[in-house]
Structures are given as C-alpha cells and as structure tokens.
Design a protein around this motif. Structure first.
Motif, PDB file in Angstrom:
ATOM      1  N   ALA A  61       8.314   4.757   4.299  1.00  0.00           N
ATOM      2  CA  ALA A  61       9.022   3.881   5.246  1.00  0.00           C
ATOM      3  C   ALA A  61       8.477   2.460   5.160  1.00  0.00           C
ATOM      4  CB  ALA A  61       8.902   4.438   6.660  1.00  0.00           C
ATOM      5  N   ASP A  62       7.176   2.331   5.050  1.00  0.00           N
ATOM      6  CA  ASP A  62       6.596   0.975   4.939  1.00  0.00           C
ATOM      7  C   ASP A  62       7.071   0.293   3.660  1.00  0.00           C
ATOM      8  OD1 ASP A  62       5.232   1.091   7.308  1.00  0.00           O
ATOM      9  OD2 ASP A  62       3.312   1.697   6.412  1.00  0.00           O
ATOM     10  N   PHE A  63       7.087   1.067   2.603  1.00  0.00           N
ATOM     11  CA  PHE A  63       7.524   0.474   1.331  1.00  0.00           C
ATOM     12  C   PHE A  63       8.971   0.014   1.422  1.00  0.00           C
ATOM     13  CE2 PHE A  63       9.011   1.238  -3.193  1.00  0.00           C
ATOM     14  CZ  PHE A  63       8.535   0.021  -3.653  1.00  0.00           C
ATOM     15  N   MET A  64       9.782   0.774   2.153  1.00  0.00           N
ATOM     16  CA  MET A  64      11.191   0.377   2.303  1.00  0.00           C
ATOM     17  C   MET A  64      11.307  -1.002   2.952  1.00  0.00           C
ATOM     18  SD  MET A  64      13.122   2.541   0.895  1.00  0.00           S
ATOM     19  CE  MET A  64      11.824   2.681  -0.310  1.00  0.00           C
ATOM     20  N   GLY A  65      10.289  -1.354   3.715  1.00  0.00           N
ATOM     21  CA  GLY A  65      10.336  -2.664   4.358  1.00  0.00           C
ATOM     22  C   GLY A  65      10.120  -3.817   3.397  1.00  0.00           C
ATOM     23  N   VAL A  66       9.566  -3.520   2.224  1.00  0.00           N
ATOM     24  CA  VAL A  66       9.244  -4.635   1.314  1.00  0.00           C
ATOM     25  C   VAL A  66       9.860  -4.503  -0.068  1.00  0.00           C
ATOM     26  CG1 VAL A  66       7.029  -5.037   2.446  1.00  0.00           C
ATOM     27  CG2 VAL A  66       7.111  -3.581   0.418  1.00  0.00           C
ATOM     28  N   TYR A  67      10.447  -3.375  -0.359  1.00  0.00           N
ATOM     29  CA  TYR A  67      10.805  -3.165  -1.755  1.00  0.00           C
ATOM     30  C   TYR A  67      11.855  -4.132  -2.267  1.00  0.00           C
ATOM     31  CZ  TYR A  67      15.239  -0.769  -0.814  1.00  0.00           C
ATOM     32  OH  TYR A  67      16.517  -0.496  -0.433  1.00  0.00           O
ATOM     33  N   ARG A  68      12.600  -4.759  -1.369  1.00  0.00           N
ATOM     34  CA  ARG A  68      13.592  -5.714  -1.825  1.00  0.00           C
ATOM     35  C   ARG A  68      13.100  -7.145  -1.654  1.00  0.00           C
ATOM     36  NH1 ARG A  68      17.089  -4.434  -4.566  1.00  0.00           N
ATOM     37  NH2 ARG A  68      18.734  -5.775  -3.769  1.00  0.00           N
ATOM     38  N   LEU A 125       0.847  -1.195   0.000  1.00  0.00           N
ATOM     39  CA  LEU A 125       0.000   0.000   0.000  1.00  0.00           C
ATOM     40  C   LEU A 125       0.883   1.246   0.000  1.00  0.00           C
ATOM     41  CD1 LEU A 125      -2.842   1.326   0.420  1.00  0.00           C
ATOM     42  CD2 LEU A 125      -2.415   1.162   2.873  1.00  0.00           C
ATOM     43  N   GLY A 126       1.890   1.239   0.865  1.00  0.00           N
ATOM     44  CA  GLY A 126       2.815   2.380   0.932  1.00  0.00           C
ATOM     45  C   GLY A 126       3.503   2.596  -0.399  1.00  0.00           C
ATOM     46  N   GLY A 127       3.882   1.498  -1.041  1.00  0.00           N
ATOM     47  CA  GLY A 127       4.551   1.605  -2.334  1.00  0.00           C
ATOM     48  C   GLY A 127       3.646   2.259  -3.365  1.00  0.00           C
ATOM     49  N   ALA A 128       2.360   1.923  -3.327  1.00  0.00           N
ATOM     50  CA  ALA A 128       1.437   2.480  -4.315  1.00  0.00           C
ATOM     51  C   ALA A 128       1.230   3.976  -4.078  1.00  0.00           C
ATOM     52  CB  ALA A 128       0.102   1.739  -4.251  1.00  0.00           C
ATOM     53  N   SER A 159       2.638  13.226   6.707  1.00  0.00           N
ATOM     54  CA  SER A 159       2.756  11.991   7.498  1.00  0.00           C
ATOM     55  C   SER A 159       2.345  10.757   6.699  1.00  0.00           C
ATOM     56  CB  SER A 159       1.952  12.103   8.790  1.00  0.00           C
ATOM     57  OG  SER A 159       0.600  12.336   8.467  1.00  0.00           O
ATOM     58  N   LEU A 160       1.388  10.928   5.770  1.00  0.00           N
ATOM     59  CA  LEU A 160       0.998   9.770   4.960  1.00  0.00           C
ATOM     60  C   LEU A 160       2.193   9.317   4.108  1.00  0.00           C
ATOM     61  CD1 LEU A 160      -1.137   7.788   3.815  1.00  0.00           C
ATOM     62  CD2 LEU A 160      -1.617   9.503   2.041  1.00  0.00           C
ATOM     63  N   LEU A 161       2.900  10.318   3.571  1.00  0.00           N
ATOM     64  CA  LEU A 161       4.053   9.955   2.738  1.00  0.00           C
ATOM     65  C   LEU A 161       5.189   9.388   3.574  1.00  0.00           C
ATOM     66  CD1 LEU A 161       4.201  12.843   0.112  1.00  0.00           C
ATOM     67  CD2 LEU A 161       3.527  10.456  -0.236  1.00  0.00           C
ATOM     68  N   VAL A 162       5.392   9.936   4.762  1.00  0.00           N
ATOM     69  CA  VAL A 162       6.444   9.391   5.632  1.00  0.00           C
ATOM     70  C   VAL A 162       6.181   7.911   5.864  1.00  0.00           C
ATOM     71  CG1 VAL A 162       7.401   9.407   7.980  1.00  0.00           C
ATOM     72  CG2 VAL A 162       6.994  11.555   6.798  1.00  0.00           C
TER      73      VAL A 162
END
Ligand SMILES: C[S@@+](CC[C@H](N)C(=O)[O-])C[C@H]1O[C@@H](n2cnc3c(N)ncnc32)[C@H](O)[C@@H]1O
Length: 895
Positions: A194-201, A132-135, A187-190
């Motif tokens: 950050a959430d996307f960074m947890g899954v992008y790899r 979701l964060g990535g999107a 804050s939504l972008l923060v």
C-alpha cells in the motif's frame, strides 16, 4: 545512435533537464540505458543481468533488515563504520562489510574510506515508507515471481497465462492463493504494497492535471446532502483523492476511497484528509454507492479480462444517469514500448496472469464494452425489457428504439418547451428530474425496475441496472450510505475470483459463465491499414492502424515522445451509450474504444504558467487554444481500426478544433470539430469536417468529406484532452504534416506561427477520389434534383492557404429533403465576420446558417439564412459545414 551520438544526446538532454524542459527528465534515463547497452559486451551483459541485478535486489533487502540505510541516514552525512553498521542487528562485521561493499559498488551507498560509508539520495529514500515498501514488496513478491517465469511457462507449454490463481506467483510462493489474499495474510506486505502504491507513479503527471475533474464534478450537490462526487475504487490509502482535495479544495460532494478491509484498516484516520471517507468494499460485489465519478487507477491492470469485466459490471451498478467511470491505466504502444511499460506488463503476468493493455489492435476496453452488453442481456434473461417510454410533455408513448432522447433532442416533441431552452435545461441539474421523467420507463412497464434506465450518454450514465431477479445483491450494509462517515463493510454473495480453483475446468460451479472475448482477429485486419484501393471502397476510408509513438520518434517535442513512450498512464473515461438511440445494426456493431492519450500531444507550452494549461479552467493561455477536453469517438466494429496516434495525427491536422469528435459510421470515418465544448449539444451539432486518409505519412494525408452518419459521433464521450493550441497539437507531428500545411503555417495568421481556423487541403483530385458518391458540380449549381448526396465537392484549393471552401450545396441544399431528414447544407460560423456590403450577412461566431441555393454564389461566397432569418452572402472560409440540421435544436424544421 552510436555511442558518440548518445553521449551528445545525453548532454543535450541533461541541459534540458537543467532548464526545466518538461519531459526531459523522463528521456534522460532511457538514454543512459541505451548508452550502457551500446558499450556493454555480451559477457558484461551476462554479469549485469544474472549477477549484479539479482544481487542488487538481495543486498538492498538484506540491508533493510539490518537497518543499514536507517543507520546511515541517522549519521546525517557523516561517515559510519562497518562496526557501527553491524551493531544495529548484532550482525557479523565481516558479513556486513561484504554487503555494503557491494551496495557501494552499485552506487546505492557511498564509500568514504576504508570500512567507512555514508548515505546517498537513494539510500535515504530507502528509509521512507513508499520506497521502503517498494523494496520489500519488490523483493518478496515481485522479483521472486518473475524468476519463476521460465519454468512456469515451460510447464504450461508457453501459453499466455489467463488464470488469476495460476500465475508464476503461485509457483514461486508455493501458494494457491491469488496475489491480494496472499499479501493480506502478511501485515508487512500489506503495508509495503500500500505504501508503495503511494509513490510508484511518482514523477508522472497526476490525473488531476490532465483529467477535467472540475468539469466532470460540476453541479454535484454539497457534501452535506450526502452526495458523493468521486469514489476511488481500489484506491489504496487514498493518495489519489488526497491529491484531488489539494488541487480542488472547493469541490462539492463527498470523496470516498474504497479498498479491501486490510488496506482500509491500515489507513491512519489522523493522516487522511477529513474530506475523504474510508470504506471497505470488494469491487467484485455490486457498488453500493451512487457517485458522479468512479475512478479506477491501476486496478484493471491487476486482472485478466474476465475479471476486469466483472469489476466494471459491478461498478456500473452504482452508476446514475450522470455518472461516469474513469479508468487510469497504462497503455502499451504497439511499438517502441519502454522498459518500464514492458516490465509492468510482464510483472502483471507474473503476479496474476494479468496485463497492461495494448492500444492496438484496439484496447480490450472494447471487449469490456461488449461484455457489459452481453451481460446485460444475460442478467435479464427471462425478463421482459421495458416496453417503452412516455414523454412528460406530450405524454406520447414511444418504443424503446425510438428513444426519448431522440424524441426530445430532435424536436419531435410538439409540446416540449422552446427547443433551445429545452436543450439548455437538459444541461442543468435542476432539470434532471424532468429529464429523468422523460427518460424513465413507462409506469406500465413490466420490468421497470430491472434494467434499462436508458440515458443520454452525453451525460454518462447507467448502462446496466440489475433488479431483484438479477444477480447478486448487497447482503449487508451496517449503515445507510448517506449517514456513513466511517468505514462501511459491504459484502455480497458474488463469488470472488480469489476462490477460483486453479484449474479452469473445475471452476464452473463457482464462477459466472465466462464470456468469451472476441478474438482480436475478428476486429483486426491488415486491410484496415491499407490505402483506399478504389474510390468506391468505403471501408478503406481509414486512418492507419499502426501509427505508434515510435513512428514519430524523430519529432521535435521531447515531452510528447517521452510521455508516449515511457509509460505514462493513459486516462480513459467511459460512459455507456444509449442503445435505444441507435439503429439496430449500429447497435450490434458498436463498441467504444478509448484512444485518449492526452499527453502524447503535450508540449512544453502546456505547462508554462500563464501560457500553458490551466487545470482550473481547462484552458491554455495561448491565443488560438481550444479546449479539447471532450474528444468523442464512436465506431462500428466492422471497420474500426484506429489507435491513439492516428487520431492524434488526424487531430493535429484538423484546424480549429475546439473539441474533436471522431466517429466511424458503418462506412466512413469522420472527425468532427466543434467550437463550444462546454455545450454538450453544440458538440453534437457542430460536426464540421471529416478527415480521413490512407496514411498519415502519405504526401497528402488528409481530406475533408461529408459523412452521413455523424450523429453516431455524439453518442459516446471518451476521455479528456488537455487544452492546447493548434501549434501544440501539430507539434509532435511536425515532420509528418503535409508540406502544404506546414508551408502555410503562420500565413494569414499575422505571422504568429499558429495554425488557426484553416484547413489546408491537398489536391482536389485526391479528395474527390475519396468521395465515392460525389459528383463534382458547379459551385453555382442550382440544380434541385433529388440527389441523395448531402454535399458535393466543388471548390478548388486556392493558393492563399485559406481553404475551407471545398463544400458547396448540392441541388438539394435548402430545398425539399427526403423524408424531412434534412439533406440541406448548414454551416457554422467559426469566427465573427462583419460585412458592410449590401446583401452581405454578418457572422457571429457560432451562428448556424442554412446555405441556400443562389445563382450568385461563388468566389468563396455562399448565400444563406441565419437563425434570425436574415439572408445574405457570406464568406465560406469563415464557416464549417455542419452535417444535418436535424441535430441543431435551435433551428426548427421547415414546413
Ligand atoms: C495496484 S493497486 C492500485 C491502488 C491505487 N488505485 C493506486 O493507483 O495507487 C490495486 C488496488 O486494488 C485493491 N484491490 C484488490 N482487490 C480488491 C478488491 N477485491 N476489492 C477492492 N479493492 C481491491 C488493492 O488492495 C490495491 O489497493
């Protein structure tokens, strides 16, 4: 491949995926892209690129706002009507119908009937924080910035962007802020970022698998002592550290995740493992922690070169004598870059004028290295360097250039304890204090606290230390670092790159003087990739510069290729070396490169339980495997051109590589092997063979020859490699391997198909032609003239495939040497060998034997003396040539 071949390849690859073949998954998707490209018409390309593509992004983002994915998920597999989908946000059903119809047409949701839809794997993922964060981040920042690229570039006359606050993002979002502060304000972008960074790899091999963490963090005191094992600099929400803890629960020392305040604040302490400490820290200010390892994952790729240098300089301020910096970033190959890699690269450009670094012409890391050096001098302008060092044992003072390491490790200290013990003690934490005592500046030094805690780079360490007169200092620290268990805020007076003006010309007041990167042309020349033109042309002893993964695309191991070409990260590690241990000229020319591509050589066996790589031991289970965890490389500026793959290729043909060291002295390239990676000194000492060639692809690509400068190879430790068997090493290059080498595989090796402890050399003439100073002599030569050569080629390439005997002692072997510098020939036993015959020497693996001139030598035998002063004949094929005994502390100097 044509369409039919692609379909066949996809079918095969799909089978591999089902069978769990490592790397197959990563290969499948690119094949499907190729398939659609092969069937797509140009018109369809226009539609898919300019209509479907942007609409996918736009409708996914809208569907998130309308809670459509959440509603579909809540139905738990059942169909949901348009009316129900519209209800959540009171949207117009007609509008929702159009949006979901599109989403179904691009397979993001599934159409079950008229006006009825259900969730898919993808739409469900779009309700999880990371995706979701990535999107959200992808739509709101990334794609908007990317759309701006054409007009941005046009306005700037198509120059490569370099200003971090003048990138397409600033035009697209109409802001003057840098990406990170821009995100911070929302804050939504923060959270999304950050959430996307947890899954992008996700799906890629984690660093805990391929990096020798346990080894690196050995001997870190227990966390109750306050010692910090690992700092994840710019570590986001701490997901990388969480993985470290789950893989290595018994690690001692604290783990600290550092990031910007808003990121650290967004971490829910309840969700963070208690073993991880959060800390607010701006990495453009001096690192406040001392730690064994500083880890930067996907940090440098966010920044232009100048800021990368600043980040590294600041991290270096936290380095102690045994610290290291580990950099985990993508490395773009010269050819055959995948779409994920190229997208990341241009994405970084759009967001911050940054880039994914290419591996050749060399990595920019070299430039970081030279920057650090430049900065070091700049930091200390006007300050006298330490005048020297004094040894704790003999109290002798010596100059900085002589260096304490040289003094101790080369047995020049008359009062040091038993050299062997001394040597061992250097590896032990308990003796750190002693080591430092010897290493530290003399008390009468005029600038003892400014810089220059010169250290043995084998331990990693501090290269730059800034003193009171130096640059920025830590302005505030609410608690002492040791006591802190919660967040710390450390700020400094250093200007932030965020504050840079848009116009480079206006920034000089704020900004430290930018250090110019050397133009790549200065270090890159096509001549480097050419074949040796004359046998006396030293600079032509170079491996090819441009061996990209694509060059090996027809080879058999899918994982090696996919990993090399689909954007897996490259792990690099740097430890600054001790310039005092170098010759002046060397120092000027030296830099480090980080060629390490641990997985470009991986193969399925690496990951097979019981047989493959065991991250806890750093070994594979297969016989014949050797840890390659400490590849070392040291090169000089004037003739370094080498990329990962040429090194890998060379390694694949260097047999018996328990550790592989590569170096290039002023005139030659060398590749050396050793048998005891855990023993640092052994690594230094066991330079056995040197491999060079005009081209990996040539018929006879390898040669073994001596190198007078092998010592340089010991000074930098670079990267890590997984453990792999020799076959595994060779596999990716199977079709490139010299036919002679290939033919001999398995022979003399009980048919196990493993290449072990043998170097199959091409024809002798080609080798001797690569030996500019060589003069072939009789193998039995007892000539004791004072030839300056250390070694001379004499032997032949026997047909039995066991060809280690290309070196023979020259006349100087075993005899007097010039300046006591040891031109003698020393060899190291590669395996145990027992001989009952009279006059024979029994070899134990690892024995170092001095080869003595003897008229009876010949027929594959040499005569020599072992450490116990026993003399006798021994078979050369079981040994590898060491360079200078000077490097072996267990063998005292003669006379
Ligand atoms: C691309 S992310 C990588 C995050 C994490 N290392 C990973 O690989 O998932 C870059 C990180 O750098 C952090 N960052 C950016 N500027 C920073 C600064 N000046 N000081 C500390 N962290 C910063 C960002 O907040 C972000 O978490």
């Amino acid at each position: 491949m044509d369409t039919t071949q692609l379909i066949e390849a996809i079918t095969q690859c799909n089978r591999d995926v089902s069978n769990g073949v490592p790397g197959a998954k990563e290969k499948l998707l690119p094949l499907t892209y190729q398939l659609s490209a092969s069937v797509e018409t140009p018109t369809q390309m226009i539609w898919s690129t300019f209509s479907t593509g942007p609409l996918r992004a736009a409708t996914v983002r809208t569907a998130i706002d309308l809670d459509i994915f959440k509603t579909l998920k809540a139905a738990d597999g059942a169909s949901t009507s348009i009316l129900d989908l519209a209800k959540a946000r009171n949207a117009s059903p007609d509008l929702v119908r159009r949006i979901v119809a599109f989403l179904a047409s691009v397979d993001i949701i599934f159409e079950t009937g008229v006006d009825a839809y259900c969730a898919t794997r993808i739409s469900n993922a779009l309700t999880t924080p990371g995706i979701l964060g990535g999107a959200i981040y992808g739509h709101d920042i990334m794609s908007r910035s990317m759309w701006e690229i054409p007009s941005y570039l046009s306005k700037r006359s198509y120059q490569n962007p370099s200003n971090p606050v003048d990138a397409p993002l600033q035009d697209a979002l109409n802001t003057k802020q840098h990406f990170f502060p821009y995100v911070s304000a929302n804050s939504l972008l923060v959270k999304s970022f950050a959430d996307f960074m947890g899954v992008y790899r996700e799906g890629k091999e984690h660093w805990t698998i391929f990096y020798p963490l346990r080894e690196r963090l050995q001997h870190v005191p227990d966390s109750s002592s306050g010692a910090i094992a690992l700092v994840d600099v710019g570590g986001g929400l701490g997901h990388d550290l969480a993985a470290v803890l789950s893989q290595h629960p018994a690690l001692s020392g604290k783990l600290v995740v550092q990031d910007r305040k808003e990121v650290i604040d967004s971490i829910d302490p309840a969700k963070l493992d208690a073993g991880i400490q959060r800390e607010t820290h701006d990495f453009f200010t001096p690192q406040p922690r001392k730690a064994r390892l500083f880890y930067l994952h996907s940090v440098l790729h966010d920044w232009d070169d100048e800021n990368c240098v600043k980040i590294l300089q600041n991290v270096a301020k936290g380095m102690d004598v045994d610290s290291r910096i580990a950099i985990n970033d993508l490395l773009v190959p010269d050819r055959g870059s995948s779409r994920s890699l190229t997208s990341m690269d241009l994405g970084m450009m759009a967001l911050g004028s940054a880039a994914e670094r290419t591996e050749s012409p060399l990595t920019r890391v070299r430039a970081y290295r030279s920057h650090l050096k430049t900065k070091r001098h700049a930091d200390n302008a006007g300050l006298a360097p330490p005048s020297g060092f004094s040894c704790q044992y003999c109290e002798q003072n010596f100059t900085r250039k002589e260096g304490p390491i040289r003094h101790l490790e080369r047995n020049q200290c008359p009062k040091a304890p038993n050299p062997k013990r001394k040597h061992e003690s250097l590896d032990s934490r308990a003796d750190d204090a002693k080591r430092r005592a010897c290493v530290g500046p003399r008390s009468d030094s005029t600038a003892s606290d400014e810089i220059d805690q010169d250290i043995d780079s084998g331990y990693g360490g501090l290269y730059v230390r800034e003193g009171a007169g130096g640059g920025p200092s830590i302005a505030s620290s609410s608690k002492s670092p040791e006591d802190s268990t919660t967040d710390q805020t450390v700020s400094a007076g250093a200007p932030s790159p965020y504050e840079y003006s848009r116009k480079a010309s206006n920034v000089s007041a704020d900004m430290p003087t930018p250090v110019q990167l050397p133009p790549l042309s200065a270090v890159w020349s096509p001549e480097y990739s050419t074949a040796p033109s004359t046998s006396h042309d030293a600079t032509s002893y170079l491996l090819p510069a441009q061996q990209s993964p694509a060059a090996y695309s027809h080879t058999a191991t899918p994982s090696s290729l996919t990993r090399a070409t689909t954007g897996d990260s490259e792990m690099s590690e740097t430890s600054w070396y001790n310039p005092a241990d170098e010759d002046e000229d060397d120092e000027k020319q030296s830099f480090l490169i980080m060629p390490n591509n641990p997985r470009s050589m991986s193969s399925p066996a690496l990951h097979t339980p019981g047989q493959g790589f065991d991250p806890t031991t750093g070994h594979t289970g297969s016989e014949g495997s050797r840890p390659l965890s400490d590849a070392m490389e040291r090169m000089s500026l004037k003739n370094v051109v080498m990329d990962n793959h040429s090194i890998d290729a060379a390694v694949s043909k260097t047999i018996d590589s328990s550790a592989v060291s590569a170096s290039r002295g002023p005139s030659r390239f060398s590749l050396a092997t050793s048998t005891a990676t855990s023993d640092y000194n052994a690594k230094r000492l066991s330079f056995t063979s040197l491999l060079g060639g005009s081209s990996i692809k040539s018929a006879h690509p390898s040669a073994v020859y001596s190198v007078p400068h092998s010592r340089t190879a010991s000074l930098l430790t670079i990267g890590s490699r997984s453990t792999m068997s020799l076959d595994e090493m060779a596999a990716p290059f199977a079709s490139e391997v010299d036919p002679e080498l290939r033919d001999h595989r398995g022979k003399g090796d009980q048919g196990q198909g493993r290449i072990r402890r043998k170097v199959f050399l091409p024809s002798l003439p080609s080798i001797s032609s690569w030996m500019p100073q060589s003069r072939p002599r009789s193998r039995d030569s007892n000539d004791t003239d004072d030839s300056s050569e250390a070694l001379t080629l004499t032997a032949s390439n026997r047909a039995d495939g066991v060809q280690w005997d290309l070196f023979a002692p020259t006349g100087s072997a075993g005899g007097a040497t010039k300046g006591g510098k040891g031109d003698q020939l020393w060899v190291k036993a590669l395996e145990d060998h027992h001989e009952d015959a009279r006059g024979a020497l029994t070899l134990r693996k690892g024995d170092v034997i001095q080869v003595l001139p003897h008229r009876g030598s010949g027929n594959g035998e040499w005569y020599g003396m072992n450490q116990d002063s026993k003399k006798g004949f021994f078979p050369r094929k079981h040994c590898a040539v060491l360079q200078q005994r000077l490097y072996h502390p267990t063998i005292p100097e003669e006379g």
